[in-house]
Design a protein around this motif. Structure first.
Motif, PDB file in Angstrom:
ATOM      1  N   TRP A  92       0.842  -1.203   0.000  1.00  0.00           N
ATOM      2  CA  TRP A  92       0.000   0.000   0.000  1.00  0.00           C
ATOM      3  C   TRP A  92       0.873   1.247   0.000  1.00  0.00           C
ATOM      4  O   TRP A  92       0.586   2.237  -0.668  1.00  0.00           O
ATOM      5  CB  TRP A  92      -0.916  -0.045   1.214  1.00  0.00           C
ATOM      6  CG  TRP A  92      -1.747   1.172   1.448  1.00  0.00           C
ATOM      7  CD1 TRP A  92      -2.404   1.930   0.527  1.00  0.00           C
ATOM      8  CD2 TRP A  92      -2.039   1.765   2.712  1.00  0.00           C
ATOM      9  NE1 TRP A  92      -3.080   2.950   1.143  1.00  0.00           N
ATOM     10  CE2 TRP A  92      -2.874   2.869   2.487  1.00  0.00           C
ATOM     11  CE3 TRP A  92      -1.682   1.454   4.017  1.00  0.00           C
ATOM     12  CZ2 TRP A  92      -3.339   3.664   3.514  1.00  0.00           C
ATOM     13  CZ3 TRP A  92      -2.164   2.243   5.035  1.00  0.00           C
ATOM     14  CH2 TRP A  92      -2.987   3.344   4.768  1.00  0.00           C
ATOM     15  N   LEU A 114       2.142   2.475  -3.457  1.00  0.00           N
ATOM     16  CA  LEU A 114       1.177   2.962  -4.443  1.00  0.00           C
ATOM     17  C   LEU A 114       0.852   4.424  -4.169  1.00  0.00           C
ATOM     18  O   LEU A 114      -0.035   4.746  -3.382  1.00  0.00           O
ATOM     19  CB  LEU A 114      -0.095   2.104  -4.400  1.00  0.00           C
ATOM     20  CG  LEU A 114       0.103   0.635  -4.770  1.00  0.00           C
ATOM     21  CD1 LEU A 114      -1.156  -0.153  -4.504  1.00  0.00           C
ATOM     22  CD2 LEU A 114       0.527   0.505  -6.215  1.00  0.00           C
ATOM     23  N   PRO A 115       1.566   5.357  -4.815  1.00  0.00           N
ATOM     24  CA  PRO A 115       1.393   6.785  -4.522  1.00  0.00           C
ATOM     25  C   PRO A 115      -0.014   7.323  -4.775  1.00  0.00           C
ATOM     26  O   PRO A 115      -0.439   8.226  -4.059  1.00  0.00           O
ATOM     27  CB  PRO A 115       2.401   7.481  -5.431  1.00  0.00           C
ATOM     28  CG  PRO A 115       3.244   6.420  -6.010  1.00  0.00           C
ATOM     29  CD  PRO A 115       2.591   5.113  -5.782  1.00  0.00           C
ATOM     30  N   PRO A 116      -0.780   6.823  -5.755  1.00  0.00           N
ATOM     31  CA  PRO A 116      -2.119   7.398  -5.950  1.00  0.00           C
ATOM     32  C   PRO A 116      -3.063   7.184  -4.767  1.00  0.00           C
ATOM     33  O   PRO A 116      -4.048   7.886  -4.631  1.00  0.00           O
ATOM     34  CB  PRO A 116      -2.651   6.669  -7.187  1.00  0.00           C
ATOM     35  CG  PRO A 116      -1.457   6.135  -7.881  1.00  0.00           C
ATOM     36  CD  PRO A 116      -0.442   5.881  -6.826  1.00  0.00           C
ATOM     37  N   LEU A 117      -2.747   6.211  -3.892  1.00  0.00           N
ATOM     38  CA  LEU A 117      -3.616   5.934  -2.744  1.00  0.00           C
ATOM     39  C   LEU A 117      -3.299   6.805  -1.537  1.00  0.00           C
ATOM     40  O   LEU A 117      -3.964   6.698  -0.514  1.00  0.00           O
ATOM     41  CB  LEU A 117      -3.517   4.461  -2.359  1.00  0.00           C
ATOM     42  CG  LEU A 117      -3.988   3.474  -3.421  1.00  0.00           C
ATOM     43  CD1 LEU A 117      -3.848   2.053  -2.918  1.00  0.00           C
ATOM     44  CD2 LEU A 117      -5.421   3.743  -3.827  1.00  0.00           C
ATOM     45  N   HIS A 118      -2.286   7.656  -1.625  1.00  0.00           N
ATOM     46  CA  HIS A 118      -1.871   8.560  -0.553  1.00  0.00           C
ATOM     47  C   HIS A 118      -1.645   7.816   0.761  1.00  0.00           C
ATOM     48  O   HIS A 118      -2.338   8.050   1.750  1.00  0.00           O
ATOM     49  CB  HIS A 118      -2.910   9.673  -0.352  1.00  0.00           C
ATOM     50  CG  HIS A 118      -3.193  10.430  -1.595  1.00  0.00           C
ATOM     51  ND1 HIS A 118      -2.261  11.251  -2.198  1.00  0.00           N
ATOM     52  CD2 HIS A 118      -4.298  10.470  -2.385  1.00  0.00           C
ATOM     53  CE1 HIS A 118      -2.782  11.779  -3.283  1.00  0.00           C
ATOM     54  NE2 HIS A 118      -4.013  11.321  -3.437  1.00  0.00           N
TER      55      HIS A 118
END
Length: 93
Positions: free
Chosen positions: A54, A57-61
């Protein structure tokens, strides 16, 4: 270096989750506490690998505590492989 770290984190999570099934099945038959501890250790490693995946995964902040470094993941992978080796090592007769 997001892709290699994500790959290692997913491998750690997957290997640990799969490796928890064998001792859990053995515990359900024998009720030996060692099998329950081994299954629990593998589930903890799987959860840690999932948190680290998790974190990659940068888009999930993700929060800052979820972002590891590749050497830490490689040490975790070595631990997961050693736990797998404990389940396939033959017992003494």
């Amino acid at each position: 270096m997001v892709l290699p770290e994500l790959f290692v984190a997913v491998v750690v999570a997957g290997l640990s989750a799969i490796n928890a099934a064998i001792p859990a099945a053995a515990w359900s038959r024998s009720r030996d506490g060692r099998f329950l501890l081994l299954a629990s250790a593998n589930l903890v490693l799987a959860a840690l690998g999932a948190v680290w995946a998790w974190g990659e995964l940068p888009p999930l902040h993700p929060p800052s505590w979820a972002i590891p470094a590749l050497p830490t993941e490689l040490i975790l992978l070595a631990g997961a492989i050693l736990l797998l080796a404990t389940t396939v090592w033959p017992r003494r007769a």
